[in-house]
Design a protein around this motif. Structure first.
Motif, short mmCIF file in Angstrom:
data_model
loop_
_atom_site.label_atom_id
_atom_site.label_comp_id
_atom_site.label_asym_id
_atom_site.label_seq_id
_atom_site.Cartn_x
_atom_site.Cartn_y
_atom_site.Cartn_z
N LEU A 110 7.10 -7.06 5.29
CA LEU A 110 5.93 -6.63 5.82
C LEU A 110 4.94 -6.37 4.47
CD1 LEU A 110 3.84 -5.50 7.90
CD2 LEU A 110 4.98 -3.24 7.25
N GLY A 111 3.89 -7.16 4.56
CA GLY A 111 2.78 -7.20 3.50
C GLY A 111 1.52 -6.79 3.79
N ALA A 112 0.82 -6.31 2.94
CA ALA A 112 -0.72 -6.04 3.30
C ALA A 112 -1.63 -7.36 2.74
CB ALA A 112 -0.90 -4.54 2.39
N GLY A 113 -2.58 -7.61 3.52
CA GLY A 113 -3.52 -8.77 3.16
C GLY A 113 -4.50 -8.14 2.16
N ARG A 114 -4.93 -8.93 1.28
CA ARG A 114 -6.32 -8.48 0.69
C ARG A 114 -7.10 -9.66 0.07
NH1 ARG A 114 -5.76 -10.24 -4.78
NH2 ARG A 114 -3.65 -10.94 -5.62
N ASN A 115 -8.27 -9.41 -0.39
CA ASN A 115 -8.91 -10.61 -0.83
C ASN A 115 -8.64 -10.74 -2.34
OD1 ASN A 115 -10.17 -8.03 -1.88
ND2 ASN A 115 -12.21 -8.90 -1.95
N ASP A 116 -9.50 -11.48 -2.92
CA ASP A 116 -8.93 -11.86 -4.48
C ASP A 116 -9.76 -10.78 -5.25
OD1 ASP A 116 -8.11 -13.24 -6.61
OD2 ASP A 116 -9.78 -14.65 -6.94
N GLN A 126 -5.07 -5.42 7.80
CA GLN A 126 -4.65 -6.74 7.70
C GLN A 126 -3.05 -6.75 7.29
OE1 GLN A 126 -5.18 -10.49 5.02
NE2 GLN A 126 -6.84 -10.27 6.40
N ILE A 127 -2.15 -7.21 7.94
CA ILE A 127 -0.79 -7.28 7.66
C ILE A 127 -0.12 -8.69 7.74
CG2 ILE A 127 -0.24 -4.62 8.35
CD1 ILE A 127 0.94 -5.80 10.98
N TYR A 128 0.99 -8.80 7.33
CA TYR A 128 1.73 -10.02 7.50
C TYR A 128 3.07 -9.89 7.08
CZ TYR A 128 1.88 -10.24 2.20
OH TYR A 128 2.02 -10.06 0.94
N LEU A 129 3.67 -10.80 8.13
CA LEU A 129 5.10 -10.89 7.91
C LEU A 129 5.49 -12.01 7.51
CD1 LEU A 129 5.77 -9.73 11.73
CD2 LEU A 129 5.86 -8.36 9.76
N THR A 173 1.09 -6.31 -2.14
CA THR A 173 1.77 -5.18 -2.04
C THR A 173 2.97 -5.44 -0.59
OG1 THR A 173 0.32 -3.29 -2.89
CG2 THR A 173 2.01 -2.60 -1.37
N ILE A 174 4.15 -5.23 -0.85
CA ILE A 174 5.16 -5.28 0.19
C ILE A 174 5.55 -3.68 0.54
CG2 ILE A 174 7.46 -5.72 0.65
CD1 ILE A 174 5.70 -8.07 0.92
N PHE A 175 5.28 -3.39 1.74
CA PHE A 175 5.35 -1.91 2.31
C PHE A 175 6.50 -1.72 3.32
CE2 PHE A 175 1.97 -3.42 4.60
CZ PHE A 175 1.92 -2.55 5.79
N GLY A 176 7.45 -2.78 3.55
CA GLY A 176 8.16 -2.79 4.70
C GLY A 176 8.95 -3.89 5.14
N GLU A 177 9.89 -3.65 5.95
CA GLU A 177 10.47 -5.09 6.64
C GLU A 177 11.04 -4.80 7.95
OE1 GLU A 177 14.78 -5.31 5.07
OE2 GLU A 177 13.83 -4.18 3.32
N ILE A 178 11.17 -6.09 8.59
CA ILE A 178 11.90 -6.25 9.58
C ILE A 178 13.24 -5.62 9.90
CG2 ILE A 178 12.35 -7.66 11.48
CD1 ILE A 178 9.94 -9.43 10.86
N VAL A 179 13.69 -4.84 10.56
CA VAL A 179 15.07 -4.24 10.73
C VAL A 179 15.75 -4.72 12.18
CG1 VAL A 179 15.16 -2.50 9.13
CG2 VAL A 179 14.65 -1.98 11.57
N ALA A 180 14.69 -5.15 13.00
CA ALA A 180 15.39 -5.86 14.47
C ALA A 180 14.12 -6.52 15.05
CB ALA A 180 15.67 -4.57 15.29
N GLY A 181 14.58 -7.72 15.63
CA GLY A 181 13.69 -8.63 16.23
C GLY A 181 13.16 -9.74 15.41
N MET A 182 14.04 -10.25 14.33
CA MET A 182 13.58 -11.33 13.52
C MET A 182 13.48 -12.62 14.42
SD MET A 182 13.11 -12.17 10.25
CE MET A 182 13.86 -11.25 9.02
#
Length: 227
Positions: A110-116, A126-129, A173-182
């Motif tokens: 789980l990451g956080a989006g950003r601009n340049d 804004q998040i992304y998997l 920045t990565i601030f989490g991850e999937i633990v169920a539901g991949m």
């Protein structure tokens, strides 16, 4: 709830579960995804929890889905930046970067989006998997040379077995991850999209912060697979 016990990345995820205090369920139109937030990135963890409590992500959309890359949700860059232009007198709302060694862009991260921006600070909404793809030793060697960064043995194993996007490491920045539901995340990342990477059929999500009791159950299951 189907936990991730069979991938090479699980050992890393299970070890990370010790002490992690916050878990979130993404209730999507494709099914549920359970996220573990990292205590190693407290600013991003707390900011995400705050936005959830404020309802800022309720019925948000996955608006940039690139197969084999990422599924991005929340606000688009353009929407955020256009809104900020209306109030140049206000300081930009960003989360300071928390780029931590060992937290990397493996599949399911789980990451956080950003601009340049040179500070690598993140958007609030804004998040992304990470989807990504399996990497070869040759590809990882080339990326190490390009970025001037050496992957650990554990990172190499995860990137080769389950995949990810190593070229984004140290930049977001990565601030989490999937633990169920991949399987749900995979389904989202595989939907048809238009030329702007927008799903042809809208995919929405609403994050729910799990209770301490629910989080304790998940930690117990994850920790049992470390020993």
């Amino acid at each position: 709830m189907k936990f991730l016990f069979t991938t090479a990345g699980f050992a890393l995820m299970a070890l990370m579960s010790y002490g992690q205090s916050k878990f979130v369920r993404l209730e999507t139109s494709k099914g549920d995804i359970t996220l573990m937030l990292y205590d190693q990135t407290p600013k991003h963890r707390d900011a995400f929890v705050k936005t959830i409590r404020q309802g800022l992500y309720d019925q948000a959309a996955f608006n940039r889905v690139i197969k084999g890359f990422v599924s991005q949700g929340g606000e688009l860059d353009e929407t955020i930046l256009d809104r900020e232009k209306l109030h140049p007198e206000k300081p930009l709302a960003r989360i300071p970067a928390e780029i931590v060694p060992g937290l990397f862009h493996k599949k399911g991260a789980l990451g956080a989006g950003r601009n340049d921006n040179p500070e690598h600070s993140s958007y609030l909404t804004q998040i992304y998997l990470v989807a990504g793809k399996p990497q070869t030793d040759e590809e990882l060697n080339a990326m190490e040379k390009k970025k001037g960064h050496q992957f650990s043995a554990a990172e190499r194993t995860a990137y080769k077995k389950i995949g990810g996007i190593p070229r984004l490491d140290l930049d977001y920045t990565i601030f989490g991850e999937i633990v169920a539901g991949m399987e749900v995340a995979d389904a989202i990342n595989s939907v048809p999209t238009n030329q702007h990477d927008l799903p042809l059929i809208p995919i929405t999500f609403s994050p729910k912060l799990l209770s301490k009791k629910e989080a304790a159950v998940i930690r117990k299951v994850l920790d049992s697979h470390v020993n």
